[in-house]
Write a protein that holds these residues in place. Structure first.
Motif, PDB file in Angstrom:
ATOM      1  N   GLN A 116       0.729  -1.409  -0.082  1.00  0.00           N
ATOM      2  CA  GLN A 116       0.089   0.173   0.117  1.00  0.00           C
ATOM      3  C   GLN A 116       0.963   1.413  -0.006  1.00  0.00           C
ATOM      4  OE1 GLN A 116      -3.434   0.266  -0.333  1.00  0.00           O
ATOM      5  NE2 GLN A 116      -3.371   2.277  -0.427  1.00  0.00           N
ATOM      6  N   ALA A 117       2.111   1.220   0.700  1.00  0.00           N
ATOM      7  CA  ALA A 117       2.974   2.312   0.797  1.00  0.00           C
ATOM      8  C   ALA A 117       3.484   2.680  -0.788  1.00  0.00           C
ATOM      9  CB  ALA A 117       3.846   2.163   1.701  1.00  0.00           C
ATOM     10  N   LEU A 118       3.732   1.649  -1.496  1.00  0.00           N
ATOM     11  CA  LEU A 118       4.147   1.972  -2.785  1.00  0.00           C
ATOM     12  C   LEU A 118       2.978   2.441  -3.603  1.00  0.00           C
ATOM     13  CD1 LEU A 118       6.200   1.751  -5.303  1.00  0.00           C
ATOM     14  CD2 LEU A 118       5.557  -0.461  -5.590  1.00  0.00           C
ATOM     15  N   ASP A 119       1.901   1.799  -3.476  1.00  0.00           N
ATOM     16  CA  ASP A 119       0.511   2.511  -4.427  1.00  0.00           C
ATOM     17  C   ASP A 119       0.328   3.859  -3.848  1.00  0.00           C
ATOM     18  OD1 ASP A 119      -0.049   0.033  -5.659  1.00  0.00           O
ATOM     19  OD2 ASP A 119      -1.311  -0.601  -4.033  1.00  0.00           O
ATOM     20  N   GLU A 120       0.580   4.137  -2.670  1.00  0.00           N
ATOM     21  CA  GLU A 120       0.235   5.584  -2.407  1.00  0.00           C
ATOM     22  C   GLU A 120       1.315   6.664  -2.830  1.00  0.00           C
ATOM     23  OE1 GLU A 120      -0.546   5.438   1.907  1.00  0.00           O
ATOM     24  OE2 GLU A 120      -2.417   4.860   1.659  1.00  0.00           O
ATOM     25  N   ARG A 121       2.392   6.246  -2.595  1.00  0.00           N
ATOM     26  CA  ARG A 121       3.667   7.148  -3.076  1.00  0.00           C
ATOM     27  C   ARG A 121       3.577   7.286  -4.644  1.00  0.00           C
ATOM     28  NH1 ARG A 121       7.601   4.087  -1.781  1.00  0.00           N
ATOM     29  NH2 ARG A 121       7.282   4.603   0.395  1.00  0.00           N
ATOM     30  N   TRP A 122       3.149   6.117  -5.486  1.00  0.00           N
ATOM     31  CA  TRP A 122       2.709   6.480  -6.812  1.00  0.00           C
ATOM     32  C   TRP A 122       1.760   7.218  -7.345  1.00  0.00           C
ATOM     33  CZ3 TRP A 122       5.343   4.673 -11.345  1.00  0.00           C
ATOM     34  CH2 TRP A 122       4.462   4.846 -12.388  1.00  0.00           C
ATOM     35  N   LEU A 123       0.400   7.121  -6.595  1.00  0.00           N
ATOM     36  CA  LEU A 123      -0.446   8.059  -6.759  1.00  0.00           C
ATOM     37  C   LEU A 123       0.038   9.567  -6.341  1.00  0.00           C
ATOM     38  CD1 LEU A 123      -3.388   7.315  -7.527  1.00  0.00           C
ATOM     39  CD2 LEU A 123      -3.962   7.756  -5.133  1.00  0.00           C
ATOM     40  N   VAL A 124       0.754   9.769  -5.501  1.00  0.00           N
ATOM     41  CA  VAL A 124       1.231  11.247  -5.046  1.00  0.00           C
ATOM     42  C   VAL A 124       1.880  11.510  -6.300  1.00  0.00           C
ATOM     43  CG1 VAL A 124       2.643  12.456  -3.948  1.00  0.00           C
ATOM     44  CG2 VAL A 124       1.270  10.876  -2.700  1.00  0.00           C
ATOM     45  N   TRP A 125       2.755  10.746  -7.069  1.00  0.00           N
ATOM     46  CA  TRP A 125       3.582  11.092  -8.093  1.00  0.00           C
ATOM     47  C   TRP A 125       2.785  11.497  -9.362  1.00  0.00           C
ATOM     48  CZ3 TRP A 125       7.577   6.510  -7.756  1.00  0.00           C
ATOM     49  CH2 TRP A 125       8.596   6.768  -6.672  1.00  0.00           C
ATOM     50  N   MET A 126       1.477  10.982  -9.299  1.00  0.00           N
ATOM     51  CA  MET A 126       0.590  10.958 -10.329  1.00  0.00           C
ATOM     52  C   MET A 126      -0.133  12.361 -10.293  1.00  0.00           C
ATOM     53  SD  MET A 126       0.861   8.616 -12.493  1.00  0.00           S
ATOM     54  CE  MET A 126       2.420   8.820 -12.396  1.00  0.00           C
ATOM     55  N   GLY A 127      -0.036  13.018  -8.934  1.00  0.00           N
ATOM     56  CA  GLY A 127      -0.663  14.385  -8.768  1.00  0.00           C
ATOM     57  C   GLY A 127      -2.170  14.322  -9.280  1.00  0.00           C
ATOM     58  N   GLY A 128      -2.699  15.460  -9.553  1.00  0.00           N
ATOM     59  CA  GLY A 128      -4.068  15.726 -10.126  1.00  0.00           C
ATOM     60  C   GLY A 128      -4.569  16.702  -9.448  1.00  0.00           C
ATOM     61  N   PRO A 129      -6.180  17.432  -9.656  1.00  0.00           N
ATOM     62  CA  PRO A 129      -6.464  16.991 -11.100  1.00  0.00           C
ATOM     63  C   PRO A 129      -5.689  17.330 -12.336  1.00  0.00           C
ATOM     64  CG  PRO A 129      -7.699  18.691  -9.934  1.00  0.00           C
ATOM     65  CD  PRO A 129      -6.613  18.381  -9.014  1.00  0.00           C
ATOM     66  N   HIS A 130      -5.851  17.141 -13.490  1.00  0.00           N
ATOM     67  CA  HIS A 130      -4.977  17.123 -14.507  1.00  0.00           C
ATOM     68  C   HIS A 130      -5.593  17.977 -15.639  1.00  0.00           C
ATOM     69  CE1 HIS A 130      -2.186  14.503 -12.750  1.00  0.00           C
ATOM     70  NE2 HIS A 130      -3.089  13.598 -12.507  1.00  0.00           N
ATOM     71  N   GLU A 131      -4.836  18.529 -16.567  1.00  0.00           N
ATOM     72  CA  GLU A 131      -5.167  19.328 -17.592  1.00  0.00           C
ATOM     73  C   GLU A 131      -4.339  19.203 -19.024  1.00  0.00           C
ATOM     74  OE1 GLU A 131      -6.117  23.467 -16.811  1.00  0.00           O
ATOM     75  OE2 GLU A 131      -7.794  23.162 -15.664  1.00  0.00           O
ATOM     76  N   GLY A 132      -4.374  19.384 -20.097  1.00  0.00           N
ATOM     77  CA  GLY A 132      -3.610  19.612 -21.208  1.00  0.00           C
ATOM     78  C   GLY A 132      -3.482  18.285 -21.730  1.00  0.00           C
ATOM     79  N   LEU A 133      -2.293  17.729 -22.422  1.00  0.00           N
ATOM     80  CA  LEU A 133      -2.028  16.910 -23.382  1.00  0.00           C
ATOM     81  C   LEU A 133      -2.154  15.424 -22.604  1.00  0.00           C
ATOM     82  CD1 LEU A 133      -1.420  15.479 -26.057  1.00  0.00           C
ATOM     83  CD2 LEU A 133       0.862  15.900 -25.574  1.00  0.00           C
ATOM     84  N   TYR A 134      -1.573  15.408 -21.491  1.00  0.00           N
ATOM     85  CA  TYR A 134      -1.506  14.065 -20.714  1.00  0.00           C
ATOM     86  C   TYR A 134      -2.815  13.770 -20.464  1.00  0.00           C
ATOM     87  CZ  TYR A 134       3.410  14.096 -20.323  1.00  0.00           C
ATOM     88  OH  TYR A 134       4.735  14.443 -20.823  1.00  0.00           O
ATOM     89  N   ALA A 135      -3.602  14.677 -19.920  1.00  0.00           N
ATOM     90  CA  ALA A 135      -5.018  14.557 -19.262  1.00  0.00           C
ATOM     91  C   ALA A 135      -5.821  13.955 -20.698  1.00  0.00           C
ATOM     92  CB  ALA A 135      -5.848  15.876 -18.764  1.00  0.00           C
TER      93      ALA A 135
END
Length: 249
Positions: free
Chosen positions: A62-81
């Motif tokens: 779970q710690a890895l999952d949560e760290r990855w989610l933080v890296w993903m950030g959000g909410p998003h806009e632009g090309l990646y979104a």
């Protein structure tokens, strides 16, 4: 706890030799590579499901999952979104249109065995494996997903569908000599789908890894089971079309 789709794709390329059991005589022994790899991936997904089920709120990773989610950030806009939204759509409504369209095409071309393979792979992979694991685990999703989602975060149905589609399309549509390139491209596509599900906060990272493993594993096992019938179908259609027939059938 699960194998990454990139590793799985590389192993698939090694397990399914370029000569391929599909290109051999219908009565020849089947290659064990797809079966062994498929069982390995399904076993990894099932093992991860059992681990998550022991504590759905706080599994060991779970710690890895949560760290990855933080890296993903959000909410998003632009090309990646925009890219993530397209992949979300592809794995949703359009994800059903593609196999149905392929099913109709195979039936129109008289490839009933191939159509049966596609139908069995998608029904078995999505309805039996993925939905079965979802109901078994019933893991909560990340908070505030950016797209509409259903129950159960584990495993990712979008990632499973992407990996399953790569295996089925590679088996039915891609000439044997070009499959190594197809597996590599398919791994990139599956990784992109996995990224999009976490970018949109619809899944934890481990959900997407398990989903890709489950989808690819189901496709490989069904492919192995139907290899003799697919070879007979190709031989029959090849005899009708002559030596110029597509090696993939």
């Amino acid at each position: 706890m699960t194998s990454s789709p990139a590793t799985a794709a590389a192993a698939t390329a090694a397990a399914v030799r370029p000569e391929g059991s599909e290109g051999s005589a219908a009565g020849a022994p089947r290659e064990r590579g797809p079966l062994l790899l498929g069982l390995l991936l399904l076993g990894a997904a099932a093992l991860a499901a059992l681990v998550v089920r022991t504590d759905v709120a706080d599994p060991p990773f779970q710690a890895l999952d949560e760290r990855w989610l933080v890296w993903m950030g959000g909410p998003h806009e632009g090309l990646y979104a925009a890219v993530a939204s397209v992949l979300n759509w592809f794995g949703g409504p359009f994800g059903a249109v593609v196999p149905l369209g392929l099913l109709a095409l195979l039936l129109l071309r008289g490839r009933r065995v191939s159509a049966g393979f596609l139908l069995l792979a998608f029904l078995g992979g999505n309805m039996l494996v993925v939905q079965g694991l979802k109901h078994l685990v019933d893991r909560p999703r990340p908070a505030n997903p950016l797209v509409r989602v259903d129950h159960g975060s584990f495993p990712s149905g979008h990632a499973a569908t992407a990996a399953l589609l790569v295996v089925v399309a590679g088996a039915l549509l891609v000439p044997v000599a070009r499959r190594r390139l197809w597996w590599a491209a398919g791994a990139v596509f599956t990784l992109a789908m996995m990224w999009s599900r976490t970018w949109l906060h619809a899944h934890w990272l481990s959900d997407t890894v398990a989903g890709a493993a489950a989808g690819a594993g189901a496709g490989l096992v069904v492919w192995w089971l139907l290899m003799p019938a697919l070879a007979r179908e190709r031989a029959r259609l090849g005899a009708r079309r002559g030596p110029s027939a597509d090696p993939a059938g």
